[in-house]
Design a protein around this motif. Sequence first.
Motif, PDB file in Angstrom:
ATOM      1  N   ARG A  14     -10.942   6.232 -25.107  1.00 24.95           N
ATOM      2  CA  ARG A  14     -11.603   7.294 -25.525  1.00 24.95           C
ATOM      3  C   ARG A  14     -10.694   7.725 -23.899  1.00 24.95           C
ATOM      4  N   GLU A  15     -10.581   7.627 -23.677  1.00 22.38           N
ATOM      5  CA  GLU A  15      -9.917   7.904 -22.073  1.00 22.38           C
ATOM      6  C   GLU A  15      -8.696   7.130 -21.601  1.00 22.38           C
ATOM      7  N   VAL A  16      -7.716   7.665 -19.822  1.00 24.24           N
ATOM      8  CA  VAL A  16      -6.633   6.566 -19.216  1.00 24.24           C
ATOM      9  C   VAL A  16      -7.252   6.376 -18.611  1.00 24.24           C
ATOM     10  N   LEU A  17      -7.601   4.715 -17.772  1.00 19.36           N
ATOM     11  CA  LEU A  17      -7.541   4.895 -16.881  1.00 19.36           C
ATOM     12  C   LEU A  17      -6.607   4.727 -16.192  1.00 19.36           C
ATOM     13  N   THR A  18      -6.175   4.821 -14.426  1.00 21.92           N
ATOM     14  CA  THR A  18      -5.632   4.280 -13.718  1.00 21.92           C
ATOM     15  C   THR A  18      -5.795   3.554 -12.930  1.00 21.92           C
ATOM     16  N   VAL A  19      -5.298   2.061 -13.127  1.00 21.88           N
ATOM     17  CA  VAL A  19      -5.968   1.541 -11.962  1.00 21.88           C
ATOM     18  C   VAL A  19      -4.767   1.348 -10.490  1.00 21.88           C
ATOM     19  N   LYS A  20      -4.651   1.404  -9.447  1.00 24.43           N
ATOM     20  CA  LYS A  20      -4.338   1.680  -8.369  1.00 24.43           C
ATOM     21  C   LYS A  20      -4.122   0.455  -7.590  1.00 24.43           C
ATOM     22  N   ILE A  21      -2.774  -0.903  -7.718  1.00 22.60           N
ATOM     23  CA  ILE A  21      -2.996  -2.015  -6.952  1.00 22.60           C
ATOM     24  C   ILE A  21      -1.894  -1.706  -5.672  1.00 22.60           C
ATOM     25  N   ALA A  22      -2.560  -2.965  -4.962  1.00 20.48           N
ATOM     26  CA  ALA A  22      -1.580  -3.080  -3.767  1.00 20.48           C
ATOM     27  C   ALA A  22      -0.358  -3.251  -3.981  1.00 20.48           C
ATOM     28  N   THR A  23       1.389  -3.532  -3.836  1.00 21.10           N
ATOM     29  CA  THR A  23       2.875  -3.689  -4.425  1.00 21.10           C
ATOM     30  C   THR A  23       2.581  -4.983  -3.556  1.00 21.10           C
ATOM     31  N   PRO A  24       2.752  -5.844  -4.169  1.00 16.74           N
ATOM     32  CA  PRO A  24       3.677  -7.403  -3.255  1.00 16.74           C
ATOM     33  C   PRO A  24       3.720  -7.514  -1.951  1.00 16.74           C
ATOM     34  N   GLU A  25       4.128  -6.692  -1.072  1.00 16.13           N
ATOM     35  CA  GLU A  25       4.106  -6.381  -0.047  1.00 16.13           C
ATOM     36  C   GLU A  25       3.591  -6.292   0.906  1.00 16.13           C
ATOM     37  N   ILE A  26       2.621  -5.314   0.150  1.00 13.08           N
ATOM     38  CA  ILE A  26       1.329  -5.417   1.115  1.00 13.08           C
ATOM     39  C   ILE A  26       0.014  -6.279   0.286  1.00 13.08           C
ATOM     40  N   PHE A  27       0.173  -6.503  -0.780  1.00 13.34           N
ATOM     41  CA  PHE A  27      -0.354  -7.451  -0.672  1.00 13.34           C
ATOM     42  C   PHE A  27       0.170  -8.721  -0.121  1.00 13.34           C
ATOM     43  N   PHE A  28       1.145  -9.187   0.355  1.00 17.63           N
ATOM     44  CA  PHE A  28       1.689 -10.129   0.927  1.00 17.63           C
ATOM     45  C   PHE A  28       0.747 -10.173   2.530  1.00 17.63           C
ATOM     46  N   TYR A  29       1.181  -9.111   3.380  1.00 16.85           N
ATOM     47  CA  TYR A  29       0.951  -8.199   4.713  1.00 16.85           C
ATOM     48  C   TYR A  29      -1.381  -8.137   4.442  1.00 16.85           C
ATOM     49  N   HIS A  30      -1.437  -8.434   3.606  1.00 14.22           N
ATOM     50  CA  HIS A  30      -3.341  -8.652   3.523  1.00 14.22           C
ATOM     51  C   HIS A  30      -3.690  -9.415   3.301  1.00 14.22           C
ATOM     52  N   LYS A  31      -2.840 -10.171   2.480  1.00 14.04           N
ATOM     53  CA  LYS A  31      -3.121 -11.737   2.545  1.00 14.04           C
ATOM     54  C   LYS A  31      -2.606 -12.686   3.718  1.00 14.04           C
ATOM     55  N   ALA A  32      -2.124 -12.672   4.525  1.00 12.57           N
ATOM     56  CA  ALA A  32      -1.616 -12.963   5.733  1.00 12.57           C
ATOM     57  C   ALA A  32      -2.926 -12.715   7.229  1.00 12.57           C
ATOM     58  N   ILE A  33      -2.975 -11.896   6.447  1.00 18.80           N
ATOM     59  CA  ILE A  33      -4.258 -11.189   7.857  1.00 18.80           C
ATOM     60  C   ILE A  33      -5.504 -11.174   7.896  1.00 18.80           C
TER      61      ILE A  33
END
Length: 134
Positions: A14-33
Amino acid sequence: MNFKAALIPLKMEREVLTVKIATPEIFFYHKAIAFVMRSAKFKRDKDLFYTYFILKFHPDRKLLFAALTRLKKDEYFNAFRENIREYLSEFSSPGYLILRPFLRGWIEEENINVEIQSTFSEIFKLFQRKISQK
């Protein structure tokens, strides 16, 4: 940390949910930290492998390195740099042993260290440019 994210609409009944996900660049940065903070060894290893995988297969390496360059003033950039240096600066660094089991299935054993070094070499060049610009 302020970053761009991809917005993915998911249509529900009945609705549309919008999921916010990190870009690959930010995902990489986060994982490396964050990988060094993992209490479970298998999660630490998997997170480090994610950094390898993104570096190896990112479709636009210029975009990736441009994003990392913009993060040089981020409060976590020093942790990012030190984690990569500590784990991947030379063949005897612990990251090489961590990544080896993930790569054995598709890279010949005698080529794994060179493959890891080659994949992360641009990151070390980025760090050198940052040091010389200060």
